[in-house]
Design a protein around this motif. Structure first.
Motif, PDB file in Angstrom:
ATOM      1  N   ILE A 150      45.383  37.097  49.666  1.00 50.88           N
ATOM      2  CA  ILE A 150      44.384  37.413  50.581  1.00 50.88           C
ATOM      3  C   ILE A 150      44.048  36.764  51.746  1.00 50.88           C
ATOM      4  N   GLN A 151      44.687  35.437  51.822  1.00 50.79           N
ATOM      5  CA  GLN A 151      44.478  34.697  53.287  1.00 50.79           C
ATOM      6  C   GLN A 151      45.662  35.333  54.066  1.00 50.79           C
ATOM      7  N   GLU A 152      46.762  35.948  53.540  1.00 47.14           N
ATOM      8  CA  GLU A 152      47.543  36.401  54.363  1.00 47.14           C
ATOM      9  C   GLU A 152      47.194  37.704  55.111  1.00 47.14           C
ATOM     10  N   GLU A 153      46.441  38.470  54.270  1.00 52.22           N
ATOM     11  CA  GLU A 153      46.003  39.769  54.728  1.00 52.22           C
ATOM     12  C   GLU A 153      44.580  39.498  55.868  1.00 52.22           C
ATOM     13  N   MET A 188      38.913  32.666  28.034  1.00 48.93           N
ATOM     14  CA  MET A 188      39.188  32.219  29.409  1.00 48.93           C
ATOM     15  C   MET A 188      37.771  32.592  30.348  1.00 48.93           C
ATOM     16  N   SER A 189      37.193  31.703  30.800  1.00 51.01           N
ATOM     17  CA  SER A 189      35.926  31.846  31.437  1.00 51.01           C
ATOM     18  C   SER A 189      36.366  32.526  32.792  1.00 51.01           C
ATOM     19  N   ASP A 190      35.233  33.236  33.322  1.00 49.58           N
ATOM     20  CA  ASP A 190      35.364  33.722  34.744  1.00 49.58           C
ATOM     21  C   ASP A 190      35.528  32.560  35.838  1.00 49.58           C
ATOM     22  N   ALA A 191      34.919  31.413  35.665  1.00 53.47           N
ATOM     23  CA  ALA A 191      35.095  30.399  36.339  1.00 53.47           C
ATOM     24  C   ALA A 191      36.626  30.033  36.529  1.00 53.47           C
ATOM     25  N   GLN A 192      37.308  30.003  35.645  1.00 54.84           N
ATOM     26  CA  GLN A 192      38.699  29.686  35.729  1.00 54.84           C
ATOM     27  C   GLN A 192      39.605  30.642  36.387  1.00 54.84           C
ATOM     28  N   LEU A 193      39.109  31.941  36.562  1.00 60.82           N
ATOM     29  CA  LEU A 193      39.706  32.987  37.404  1.00 60.82           C
ATOM     30  C   LEU A 193      39.232  33.041  38.685  1.00 60.82           C
ATOM     31  N   GLN A 194      38.265  32.328  39.123  1.00 61.75           N
ATOM     32  CA  GLN A 194      37.442  32.596  40.472  1.00 61.75           C
ATOM     33  C   GLN A 194      38.277  32.541  41.621  1.00 61.75           C
ATOM     34  N   ILE A 195      38.250  33.319  42.212  1.00 61.38           N
ATOM     35  CA  ILE A 195      38.785  33.151  43.889  1.00 61.38           C
ATOM     36  C   ILE A 195      37.717  33.325  44.848  1.00 61.38           C
ATOM     37  N   GLY A 247      44.795  44.402  29.139  1.00 60.44           N
ATOM     38  CA  GLY A 247      43.679  43.813  29.713  1.00 60.44           C
ATOM     39  C   GLY A 247      43.754  44.299  31.235  1.00 60.44           C
ATOM     40  N   VAL A 248      42.458  44.473  31.738  1.00 62.58           N
ATOM     41  CA  VAL A 248      42.420  44.686  33.169  1.00 62.58           C
ATOM     42  C   VAL A 248      41.415  43.782  33.905  1.00 62.58           C
ATOM     43  N   LEU A 249      41.415  43.861  35.410  1.00 63.27           N
ATOM     44  CA  LEU A 249      40.456  42.740  36.084  1.00 63.27           C
ATOM     45  C   LEU A 249      40.237  43.352  37.324  1.00 63.27           C
ATOM     46  N   LEU A 250      39.114  43.323  37.886  1.00 68.45           N
ATOM     47  CA  LEU A 250      38.868  43.648  39.030  1.00 68.45           C
ATOM     48  C   LEU A 250      38.154  42.536  39.922  1.00 68.45           C
ATOM     49  N   TYR A 251      38.970  42.178  40.926  1.00 68.13           N
ATOM     50  CA  TYR A 251      37.987  41.042  41.787  1.00 68.13           C
ATOM     51  C   TYR A 251      37.313  41.985  43.022  1.00 68.13           C
ATOM     52  N   SER A 252      36.051  42.166  43.118  1.00 68.31           N
ATOM     53  CA  SER A 252      35.304  42.622  44.210  1.00 68.31           C
ATOM     54  C   SER A 252      34.837  41.495  45.361  1.00 68.31           C
ATOM     55  N   HIS A 253      34.939  41.842  46.392  1.00 71.42           N
ATOM     56  CA  HIS A 253      34.139  41.063  47.307  1.00 71.42           C
ATOM     57  C   HIS A 253      32.766  40.912  47.224  1.00 71.42           C
TER      58      HIS A 253
END
Length: 141
Positions: A22-25, A46-53, A70-76
């Protein structure tokens, strides 16, 4: 690089690597409104807090009864999720997230699907699963 996590250690789940991407982009003046991942291997303990960006919300569908998947979506955070539904039929996982904004009068639906190839007739070792990210928009009237 594989994004598969180890359930024993969140740091091994590549959160630092995703943050670095993300920082590179950002340094190239590119934005990443969504980051979709499949084969997360996450479990519900596993909590969402452990995966937080920072700057992103987490939506996910874990595969608790079986290994892998498993699937995961990070959204701004500037694109708040208005509705999120998960799907797991024992073979395929899905995540259906809707984003809508009164300011723009546009709704966005993102469907993130993962289907393991071993259930398909013509699977190959080089493609262990079939993934799809579908995105559609609609005007809200």
């Amino acid at each position: 690089q594989s994004m598969n996590p180890s359930a024993a250690s969140t740091s091994r789940w590549k959160v630092p690597e995703i943050s670095a991407l993300i920082q590179e982009e950002k340094s190239k003046n590119h934005s990443l409104p969504f980051i979709a991942l499949t084969e997360t291997w996450l479990k519900s303990y596993m909590s969402d807090a452990q995966l937080q960006i920072p700057g992103y919300s987490v939506s996910r569908s874990d595969r608790d009864a079986r290994v892998g998947g498993g699937v995961l979506l990070y959204s701004h955070v500037n694109l708040p999720v208005s509705e999120c539904k998960t799907f797991d039929d024992g073979t395929c996982e899905g995540l259906f997230s809707t984003f809508s904004s009164i300011k723009t009068c546009v709704a966005v639906l993102i469907a993130l699907l993962m289907h393991p190839c071993q259930v398909l007739k013509h699977s190959s070792a080089s493609s262990p699963h079939v993934s799809a990210v579908l995105m559609t928009t609609a005007t809200i009237s």
